[in-house]
Design a protein around this motif. Structure first.
Motif, PDB file in Angstrom:
ATOM      1  N   ALA A  95       1.096  -1.246   0.013  1.00 10.76           N
ATOM      2  CA  ALA A  95      -0.034   0.023  -0.061  1.00 10.76           C
ATOM      3  C   ALA A  95       0.774   1.202  -0.071  1.00 10.76           C
ATOM      4  CB  ALA A  95      -0.786  -0.030   1.170  1.00 10.76           C
ATOM      5  N   PHE A  96       2.094   1.168   0.631  1.00 10.52           N
ATOM      6  CA  PHE A  96       2.745   2.486   0.736  1.00 10.52           C
ATOM      7  C   PHE A  96       3.460   2.679  -0.535  1.00 10.52           C
ATOM      8  CE2 PHE A  96       6.872   4.476   1.778  1.00 10.52           C
ATOM      9  CZ  PHE A  96       6.664   5.731   2.208  1.00 10.52           C
ATOM     10  N   MET A  97       3.898   1.382  -1.095  1.00 11.47           N
ATOM     11  CA  MET A  97       4.618   1.714  -2.521  1.00 11.47           C
ATOM     12  C   MET A  97       3.529   2.226  -3.573  1.00 11.47           C
ATOM     13  SD  MET A  97       6.887  -1.664  -2.936  1.00 11.47           S
ATOM     14  CE  MET A  97       5.951  -2.825  -2.536  1.00 11.47           C
ATOM     15  N   LEU A  98       2.303   1.666  -3.461  1.00  7.57           N
ATOM     16  CA  LEU A  98       1.082   2.324  -4.249  1.00  7.57           C
ATOM     17  C   LEU A  98       0.981   3.684  -3.893  1.00  7.57           C
ATOM     18  CD1 LEU A  98      -1.247   1.880  -6.233  1.00  7.57           C
ATOM     19  CD2 LEU A  98      -2.605   0.922  -4.109  1.00  7.57           C
ATOM     20  N   LEU A  99       0.726   3.999  -2.675  1.00  9.49           N
ATOM     21  CA  LEU A  99       0.617   5.677  -2.514  1.00  9.49           C
ATOM     22  C   LEU A  99       1.561   6.392  -3.286  1.00  9.49           C
ATOM     23  CD1 LEU A  99      -0.841   5.507   0.954  1.00  9.49           C
ATOM     24  CD2 LEU A  99      -2.310   5.810  -1.176  1.00  9.49           C
ATOM     25  N   THR A 100       3.058   6.030  -2.907  1.00 11.95           N
ATOM     26  CA  THR A 100       4.299   6.625  -3.526  1.00 11.95           C
ATOM     27  C   THR A 100       4.115   6.713  -4.847  1.00 11.95           C
ATOM     28  OG1 THR A 100       5.301   5.942  -1.635  1.00 11.95           O
ATOM     29  CG2 THR A 100       6.553   6.824  -3.288  1.00 11.95           C
ATOM     30  N   LEU A 101       3.787   5.565  -5.646  1.00 17.53           N
ATOM     31  CA  LEU A 101       3.697   5.784  -7.051  1.00 17.53           C
ATOM     32  C   LEU A 101       2.597   6.677  -7.572  1.00 17.53           C
ATOM     33  CD1 LEU A 101       4.356   2.079  -7.972  1.00 17.53           C
ATOM     34  CD2 LEU A 101       5.572   3.868  -8.564  1.00 17.53           C
ATOM     35  N   ILE A 102       1.639   6.642  -7.001  1.00 15.54           N
ATOM     36  CA  ILE A 102       0.370   7.703  -7.218  1.00 15.54           C
ATOM     37  C   ILE A 102       0.992   9.112  -7.047  1.00 15.54           C
ATOM     38  CG2 ILE A 102      -1.679   8.577  -6.689  1.00 15.54           C
ATOM     39  CD1 ILE A 102      -2.663   5.524  -5.966  1.00 15.54           C
ATOM     40  N   ALA A 103       1.698   9.245  -5.936  1.00 20.00           N
ATOM     41  CA  ALA A 103       2.203  10.798  -5.566  1.00 20.00           C
ATOM     42  C   ALA A 103       3.292  10.948  -6.859  1.00 20.00           C
ATOM     43  CB  ALA A 103       2.976  10.721  -4.250  1.00 20.00           C
ATOM     44  N   GLU A 104       3.955  10.014  -7.244  1.00 18.15           N
ATOM     45  CA  GLU A 104       5.022  10.464  -8.385  1.00 18.15           C
ATOM     46  C   GLU A 104       4.262  11.000  -9.554  1.00 18.15           C
ATOM     47  OE1 GLU A 104       8.006   7.527 -11.103  1.00 18.15           O
ATOM     48  OE2 GLU A 104       7.921   7.245  -9.277  1.00 18.15           O
ATOM     49  N   VAL A 105       3.249  10.650 -10.066  1.00 26.82           N
ATOM     50  CA  VAL A 105       2.744  11.129 -11.103  1.00 26.82           C
ATOM     51  C   VAL A 105       1.467  12.335 -10.840  1.00 26.82           C
ATOM     52  CG1 VAL A 105       3.309   9.306 -12.694  1.00 26.82           C
ATOM     53  CG2 VAL A 105       1.162   9.094 -11.235  1.00 26.82           C
ATOM     54  N   ALA A 106       1.172  12.491  -9.446  1.00 28.39           N
ATOM     55  CA  ALA A 106      -0.037  13.242  -9.077  1.00 28.39           C
ATOM     56  C   ALA A 106      -0.025  14.679  -9.535  1.00 28.39           C
ATOM     57  CB  ALA A 106      -0.265  13.154  -7.588  1.00 28.39           C
ATOM     58  N   ARG A 107      -0.803  15.341  -9.660  1.00 25.16           N
ATOM     59  CA  ARG A 107      -0.919  16.864  -9.937  1.00 25.16           C
ATOM     60  C   ARG A 107      -0.859  17.442  -8.528  1.00 25.16           C
ATOM     61  NH1 ARG A 107      -3.725  14.476 -14.049  1.00 25.16           N
ATOM     62  NH2 ARG A 107      -5.623  14.086 -12.652  1.00 25.16           N
ATOM     63  N   PRO A 108      -0.480  18.655  -8.503  1.00 24.22           N
ATOM     64  CA  PRO A 108      -0.456  19.362  -7.096  1.00 24.22           C
ATOM     65  C   PRO A 108      -1.543  19.173  -6.390  1.00 24.22           C
ATOM     66  CG  PRO A 108       0.332  20.818  -8.907  1.00 24.22           C
ATOM     67  CD  PRO A 108      -0.181  19.750  -9.744  1.00 24.22           C
ATOM     68  N   ASP A 109      -2.704  19.022  -6.890  1.00 26.90           N
ATOM     69  CA  ASP A 109      -4.033  18.849  -6.105  1.00 26.90           C
ATOM     70  C   ASP A 109      -4.253  17.181  -5.431  1.00 26.90           C
ATOM     71  OD1 ASP A 109      -4.664  17.526  -8.135  1.00 26.90           O
ATOM     72  OD2 ASP A 109      -6.696  18.365  -8.542  1.00 26.90           O
ATOM     73  N   GLY A 110      -3.163  16.515  -5.738  1.00 23.07           N
ATOM     74  CA  GLY A 110      -2.906  15.114  -5.467  1.00 23.07           C
ATOM     75  C   GLY A 110      -3.892  14.165  -6.149  1.00 23.07           C
ATOM     76  N   SER A 111      -4.208  14.601  -7.443  1.00 20.47           N
ATOM     77  CA  SER A 111      -4.997  13.568  -8.301  1.00 20.47           C
ATOM     78  C   SER A 111      -4.165  13.242  -9.243  1.00 20.47           C
ATOM     79  CB  SER A 111      -6.137  14.377  -9.129  1.00 20.47           C
ATOM     80  OG  SER A 111      -5.741  15.325  -9.850  1.00 20.47           O
ATOM     81  N   ALA A 112      -4.350  11.912  -9.717  1.00 21.30           N
ATOM     82  CA  ALA A 112      -3.426  11.334 -10.696  1.00 21.30           C
ATOM     83  C   ALA A 112      -4.263  10.502 -11.359  1.00 21.30           C
ATOM     84  CB  ALA A 112      -2.240  10.134  -9.918  1.00 21.30           C
ATOM     85  N   GLY A 113      -3.971  10.405 -13.070  1.00 22.12           N
ATOM     86  CA  GLY A 113      -4.752   9.531 -13.865  1.00 22.12           C
ATOM     87  C   GLY A 113      -5.839  10.493 -14.573  1.00 22.12           C
ATOM     88  N   PRO A 114      -6.519  10.131 -15.758  1.00 16.75           N
ATOM     89  CA  PRO A 114      -6.582   8.766 -15.913  1.00 16.75           C
ATOM     90  C   PRO A 114      -5.622   8.276 -16.689  1.00 16.75           C
ATOM     91  CG  PRO A 114      -8.108  10.091 -17.349  1.00 16.75           C
ATOM     92  CD  PRO A 114      -7.480  10.885 -16.302  1.00 16.75           C
TER      93      PRO A 114
END
Length: 199
Positions: free
Chosen positions: A33-52
């Motif tokens: 779960a920590f690796m997952l959150l960190t990967l999402i953060a790696e590609v997240a925009r400043p508001d914390g959202s990533a994708g689609p």
């Protein structure tokens, strides 16, 4: 591998330990779960959202596919992964789908294993995301061709937004961009055309 994305704010030095404590209690696989959150953060925009979609190798890839592929190497030495590769090779050989060239055959096996691992990885990913949503660390919705929705379908793709304690993993927005530092182009006054007054 993942440390570069962790930038806890100066006002909350204990937030990272609080996040780890939350994961330990909320997740059946806290390291995953920590690796997952960190990967999402790696590609997240400043508001914390990533994708689609995520940019990769000059193209765009759905966020869920990118996350599964990024997490795949973590199980590369897993005996089950090695057994899967052997089973795939035997299946493809039995179906006479393997090239005679050894390197080409290895590539075919690798691609088939990648597809199967991605399919099973999405199940693990969905389970972990559901746990993070329940723990208040993620928000999930689906963005698509016609309308955004909390359910997938109709060509909608997942968007994950880091919330709560997980926001400390998002890199702070830069105060200014390199473009803003570039000197403004020199404007040369144009000559008035016939019938126009120069101002």
């Amino acid at each position: 591998m993942f440390h570069g994305s962790i930038r806890p704010p100066s006002s909350g030095s204990g937030d990272l330990s609080a996040l780890l404590d939350r994961l330990a209690h909320a997740s059946t696989r806290p390291r995953y779960a920590f690796m997952l959150l960190t990967l999402i953060a790696e590609v997240a925009r400043p508001d914390g959202s990533a994708g689609p979609l995520v940019a990769k190798d000059g193209g765009l890839q759905p966020l869920r596919d990118w996350l599964c592929d990024a997490l795949t190497p973590m199980g590369g030495r897993d005996p089950r992964r090695l057994a899967l590769a052997a089973r795939v090779r035997a299946e493809l050989a039995g179906q006479e789908r393997l090239p005679t060239d050894q390197d080409a055959a290895d590539q075919v096996v690798e691609e088939e294993v990648k597809l199967r691992v991605r399919a099973s990885g999405k199940t693990n990913l969905s389970r972990a995301v559901s746990e993070m949503v329940a723990a208040g660390l993620l928000r999930r919705h689906y963005q698509g061709y016609r309308v955004d929705h909390h359910n997938r379908g109709a060509q909608r793709q997942a968007v994950y937004t880091l919330t709560g304690l997980a926001r400390i993993l998002v890199a702070p927005a830069a105060p200014f961009s390199a473009r803003s530092l570039a000197p403004a182009p020199i404007q040369t006054p144009s000559q008035p055309r016939q019938g126009e007054l120069g101002l």
